[in-house]
Design a protein around this motif. Sequence first.
Motif: not given
Lengths: 558, 334
Positions: A85, A88-89, A115-116, A118-120, B235-238, B242, B247
Amino acid sequence: MADVLQVHDLSVDYQLATGAVHAARNVSFTIAAGERVGFVGESGSGKTTVALALLGMLRHPGRVVGGSAQLEGTELIGLPRAAHAQLRLSRIAYVPQGAMNSLNPVQTVRRSIADGLADHGQPLAGTTLTERVALLLQQVGLTPEVADRFPHELSGGMKQRVCIAIAISLSPRLILADEPTSALDVVTQRQVMETFGDIRARLGSALMLIGHDFGLMAQTVDRLVVMKDGRIVETGEVRDVLRRPEHPYTRDLIASVPTLGERRSGGTLASTDERSPVIHLAGAGRTYGAGLRRPGVMALRPLDLALGGEPRILSVVGQSGSGKTTLGDIVLGFVDPTAGAALYRGQPIASLRGAARQAYRRDVQAVFQDPYSAFNPFYRVDRALAQPLLKLGIVRTRSEATARMQAACAEVGLDPDRVLGRFAHQLSGGQRQRLMVARALMLRPRVLVADEPVSMVDASLRFAILDALRTLRDRHDVTVLYVTHDLATAYRVSDHVMVLHSGAVVEEGTAEAVLREPAHAYTQLLVDSIPWPDPDRAWGGSALRSDNGSSPQTKTGR
Amino acid sequence: MILSRLLRRLPMLLAVVVTAATLNFALPKLAPKNPVETKLLEMAEQGGSLTDISGLIRSYEERFGLDQPVIVQYFSYLKGLATFDLGYSLAFYPTRVADLILKALPWTIGLLLTSTLIAFVIGLLFGALIAWNRAPRLARVIAPGVMALAALPYYLLGLALTYVFAFIWQIFPLGGGYSLMALPSWSWAFALDVFYHSLLPALSIVLASIGTWALTTRGLMVTVQGEDYMVYAEANGLSERRRFLHYGLRNVMLPQVTALALHLGHIAAGAVLVERVFNYPGVGMLLFRAIEQSDYFVIYGVVYIVVLMIAIAMLIVDLIYPLLDPRIRAEARQ
């Protein structure tokens, strides 16, 4: 150049009760830094399965049963969930097919991007975030105001670009795009693909583009990988594959790409005598949302149209929101015109009652875009086919109905024994869509409205379905109203073409005249936006960026 | 913006209330019996001392205005409602119905509002959690138990809880809103006493309704997990957290808030049987007694209050929904 991705002997199985389905078998390929590689094949060929395996998102019962995939030295297969995870991104970003519904409906674009990040490991807020978001949006050709909009306030093209903005937010080494433009019209498709091109030039990210359109591939990728039944059957430079395809399957796929080049000569017409039209639109137009003080949105400006005589196959082309579906809906009696009249044999369609309404329903048939939702999943397909025959009193007995169904199936190139008596989910999309054509055909209609009948079926099946439409015209004296955004298929199938833009007819005439020598600038733009399956042919003229910040368009079709 | 929406909704609210009031007025008129007569006959049977029944009926009818033409009665009834004058209780004459209800309402709202909100929050979280792909094992294990509780009626659970905690172990009171010794006052001691008395009835309501909220939420969460934006978020690795909260749950909440509001409207009637079991001095208890004693005017009064509360609850949902769902906000703006 160093390879970003090295996939070796990757195999994925779907373990079902009936046995294992080998969705991907010994797939090996590499993607170099900054390289654009296209993956083509029909649905079920395994291209999406490979993508999911790389992302670590295979769902039960799918499982990687062998092989390896290395992303710049990091082994992806067998990577723990959390680690995958994180990758990804940040290192491998994904651009989805259904951008329409891929953004959280209750969040602004800013939140979705944040969000993207923050989680990376990049929790940004305030002006830092605003600046970052504005920069990302600008890189995909959107204005900073878009950040404060919600998904429902964006057009399909804008949503797809927001997804690209999210994908590049951490400058990944590889972007994996799964049919990113299949839901968009040609003009928007070109804008989105140009955005991908800009991104690559700026970031140097490699692109893995999954699709089925050779034209699009020719214009956007360096190398092609052709897949069939889970295996790679051919791979090479895009020029070589298109010019000298080695595998017969590749040849078939390339042959099924519609272009404005060759055109089959029209068959002899069944009858050309002048009769009163079946459907006559007399200055019919439609306005939506008009109120006492609001003028409303003019979806279709008043126009005249006669169906049931010449021309036999009339294509209505235009982008989403051009009013083409409204036109089809008026002919089908789903919406009433707010201006002028829609007449069936001289009678307003809305006023038809009893026997006249039955006759209208029989004479005017429809084939819709989505063959997946057109069948009731609880009944065998026979029921969908037999019901109108019995309801409209065309046949008396079941056996008569069966005979008709068998004949109709044969006519659209289906083996009646293999499709009748089955449930819709047991049939492929192409089979279902041909059944829909068969269903319409059995009623011996005079007018058939086909709204994007082939946009959701594989390229190789498109011709079979379109040819079935031509057969209808030749054998059964049917007038077809073909509603589409795909100019190449319109060119191939139709006698007459009508180009709609913002609800108004901007050009019409024979298919050759309109599409080979377009007079109107808008038609020219549409024609230029068709990606040709020839990498040496430039894609369109000047780049057009009219979509920025414009009001949201209506969604595509049904 | 809120104000203009409120003004636009107000006529609708008024129409609902007036219609309900009219039905409330008309239905008893259609009934073959006159409530005053029924009441007096009942009293006569019990006491046997009433002689001139028809004379009494007439004098009562005069006092309640029942000898007037129907249309006059109707308008004076509407006028009464507008000033919250719901008439007099037959059983506790001359106590006014409005006073009875106003006295009972705080108990009911205090008990039911808190317990319903607690049940809603727990049920929503729990239901969403058991539908989640990678739910904690604990949630999966206790899920069947919670679902089984959903099948139990409040009052049965209440009886069981009273038996165990109040009768056998005697750690909680058997019933009532406060101790017999305590005098109602605004003091900490009294508040604590009220809280102590409300724990068992609240627990029975919370336990019995968590399951219902959890079941409906689970179904919604299963659907939401199939949405494109959930796949895309993954897919965005969240982060799992969260994706679950912002979501998944965030989108599931939208229809559930509507359900909650409808539910809250109904609490004005109290949980009749729970209040009866715990001898709780709320509206439910009032209604129960009124039915027992054929105290028609109290029944009408309670029904009217329920309708009013539902209408107000719907109004509140209408006003807060745009804050939850931007798509509705856009429509509202037009």
